[in-house]
Design a protein around this motif. Structure first.
Motif, short mmCIF file in Angstrom:
data_model
loop_
_atom_site.label_atom_id
_atom_site.label_comp_id
_atom_site.label_asym_id
_atom_site.label_seq_id
_atom_site.Cartn_x
_atom_site.Cartn_y
_atom_site.Cartn_z
N ASP A 228 -13.61 5.46 -24.10
CA ASP A 228 -13.96 4.08 -24.45
C ASP A 228 -13.04 3.10 -23.75
N TYR A 229 -13.63 2.17 -23.02
CA TYR A 229 -12.85 1.13 -22.36
C TYR A 229 -12.79 -0.11 -23.25
N TRP A 230 -12.09 0.09 -24.38
CA TRP A 230 -11.71 -0.98 -25.29
C TRP A 230 -12.89 -1.82 -25.77
N GLY A 231 -13.99 -1.13 -26.07
CA GLY A 231 -15.15 -1.79 -26.65
C GLY A 231 -16.05 -2.48 -25.65
N CYS A 232 -15.63 -2.57 -24.37
CA CYS A 232 -16.46 -3.22 -23.35
C CYS A 232 -17.58 -2.28 -22.91
N PHE A 233 -17.26 -1.01 -22.69
CA PHE A 233 -18.25 0.01 -22.34
C PHE A 233 -17.60 1.38 -22.53
N SER A 234 -18.41 2.41 -22.51
CA SER A 234 -17.91 3.78 -22.64
C SER A 234 -18.56 4.66 -21.60
N VAL A 235 -17.93 5.80 -21.33
CA VAL A 235 -18.39 6.74 -20.31
C VAL A 235 -18.34 8.15 -20.89
N VAL A 236 -19.43 8.90 -20.73
CA VAL A 236 -19.46 10.29 -21.18
C VAL A 236 -19.17 11.21 -20.00
N LEU A 237 -18.20 12.09 -20.19
CA LEU A 237 -17.77 13.01 -19.14
C LEU A 237 -17.86 14.45 -19.62
N PHE A 238 -18.19 15.34 -18.70
CA PHE A 238 -18.10 16.77 -18.95
C PHE A 238 -16.84 17.29 -18.27
N ARG A 239 -15.99 18.02 -19.02
CA ARG A 239 -14.86 18.70 -18.40
C ARG A 239 -15.30 20.14 -18.13
N CYS A 240 -15.27 20.52 -16.87
CA CYS A 240 -15.86 21.79 -16.46
C CYS A 240 -14.86 22.70 -15.77
N ASP A 241 -15.15 23.97 -15.82
CA ASP A 241 -14.54 24.95 -14.92
C ASP A 241 -15.50 25.10 -13.75
N TRP A 242 -14.99 24.91 -12.53
CA TRP A 242 -15.81 25.03 -11.32
C TRP A 242 -15.44 26.32 -10.59
N PHE A 243 -16.44 26.96 -9.98
CA PHE A 243 -16.23 28.28 -9.39
C PHE A 243 -16.66 28.31 -7.92
N HIS A 244 -16.04 29.20 -7.18
CA HIS A 244 -16.45 29.44 -5.80
C HIS A 244 -17.85 30.07 -5.80
N ASP B 37 -8.01 20.54 -9.98
CA ASP B 37 -7.36 19.24 -10.19
C ASP B 37 -8.37 18.13 -10.47
N ASP B 38 -9.65 18.47 -10.44
CA ASP B 38 -10.68 17.45 -10.66
C ASP B 38 -11.78 18.05 -11.54
N PRO B 39 -11.48 18.29 -12.83
CA PRO B 39 -12.42 19.02 -13.68
C PRO B 39 -13.56 18.17 -14.25
N PHE B 40 -13.42 16.84 -14.22
CA PHE B 40 -14.40 16.00 -14.89
C PHE B 40 -15.57 15.63 -13.99
N VAL B 41 -16.70 15.35 -14.63
CA VAL B 41 -17.89 14.88 -13.94
C VAL B 41 -18.66 14.00 -14.92
N LEU B 42 -19.33 12.98 -14.42
CA LEU B 42 -20.16 12.14 -15.27
C LEU B 42 -21.34 12.97 -15.79
N ALA B 43 -21.65 12.81 -17.07
CA ALA B 43 -22.78 13.54 -17.65
C ALA B 43 -24.07 13.22 -16.91
N SER B 44 -24.17 12.00 -16.41
CA SER B 44 -25.40 11.56 -15.73
C SER B 44 -25.57 12.17 -14.34
N GLN B 45 -24.53 12.80 -13.81
CA GLN B 45 -24.57 13.29 -12.43
C GLN B 45 -25.09 14.72 -12.28
N VAL B 46 -25.04 15.50 -13.33
CA VAL B 46 -25.28 16.94 -13.19
C VAL B 46 -26.70 17.34 -13.56
N HIS B 47 -27.09 18.51 -13.05
CA HIS B 47 -28.32 19.17 -13.46
C HIS B 47 -27.94 20.47 -14.16
N GLN B 48 -28.83 20.94 -15.00
CA GLN B 48 -28.54 22.15 -15.76
C GLN B 48 -29.07 23.39 -15.05
N ILE B 49 -28.28 24.45 -15.12
CA ILE B 49 -28.67 25.74 -14.58
C ILE B 49 -28.32 26.82 -15.60
#
Length: 229
Positions: free
Chosen positions: A144-160, A180-192
């Motif tokens: 939450d950015y102090w009530g102005c807006f919020s962002v949903v993130l997925f923290r993931c393990d990424w694999f070779h 070093d970069d585990p997060f991704v926007l929920a809106s960016q990913v597709h499900q597999i």
């Protein structure tokens, strides 16, 4: 969130706003680093990633920007919401811990992004191209950015991963990448979903899922759980 998680989440949000003015600031800072910082392209990329948020915060104080960029520069509140499941883009996502209690598999994600790819830390000529990542969701948080807006993130393990001789994507769960970069926007990913190789352990084949309508998602055995931390 602890300070490390806060920094990683905020950094990812900053570099993926899609806001034209923020993109201009990103290019400006990158040019400054390229001109004044010592080291090869890999070192400069790391400096740019590490220092941009602090530079952006000071930059915003000196120029006229929309209100939402002022709040963005402050960084999010340290208190975030955590979810066990989240519906977006026609998919019902679960974090891996919740999926352990379900018959279905909803924690697999894939992301295609244009990025600078380095062969190694000594690489002087990074290649700007499309890279596809495969991973699993370990956590779902809403910052939450102090009530102005919020962002949903997925923290993931990424694999070779690699494409085998039959054109199938093999994912190696024992070989993590982008730690070093585990997060991704929920809106960016597709499900597999992942199908385990019948011979090799910890090797899985990634298969695409088709988005479904919300009314098809009733899961009585997997109640939605929301926690605050």
């Amino acid at each position: 969130m602890d300070s490390h998680e806060w920094f990683e989440a905020h950094r990812y949000a900053l570099f993926n706003t899609g806001d034209e003015q923020v993109e201009t600031f990103i290019k400006e800072h990158k040019n400054i680093i390229d001109k004044h910082a010592r080291g090869n392209a890999w070192v400069k990329a790391q400096i740019h990633s590490r220092e941009f948020s602090d530079w952006f915060k000071e930059k915003v104080k000196k120029v006229k920007v929309p209100n939402h960029l002022i709040w963005l520069s402050y960084g999010p509140n340290e208190v975030a919401k955590r979810y066990s499941g989240y519906f977006i883009n026609g998919y019902q996502f679960h974090k891996m811990q919740r999926d352990a209690r379900c018959k279905t598999q909803n924690n697999g994600v894939t992301l295609s992004a244009t990025t600078d790819s380095f062969a190694s830390a000594r690489d002087q000529n990074p290649v700007d191209g499309m890279v596809t990542y495969y991973g699993v969701i370990q956590d779902i948080i809403e910052i939450d950015y102090w009530g102005c807006f919020s962002v949903v993130l997925f923290r993931c393990d990424w694999f070779h991963n690699e494409i085998d001789g039959y054109g199938l994507t093999r994912v190696y769960f024992k070989k993590k990448c982008s730690t070093d970069d585990p997060f991704v926007l929920a809106s960016q990913v597709h499900q597999i979903f992942y199908v385990e190789d019948p011979i090799e352990k910890e090797v899985y084949y990634a298969r695409n899922k088709v988005p479904v309508d919300l009314y098809d998602l009733a899961e009585e055995n997997c109640p939605n759980i929301e926690e605050t931390f």
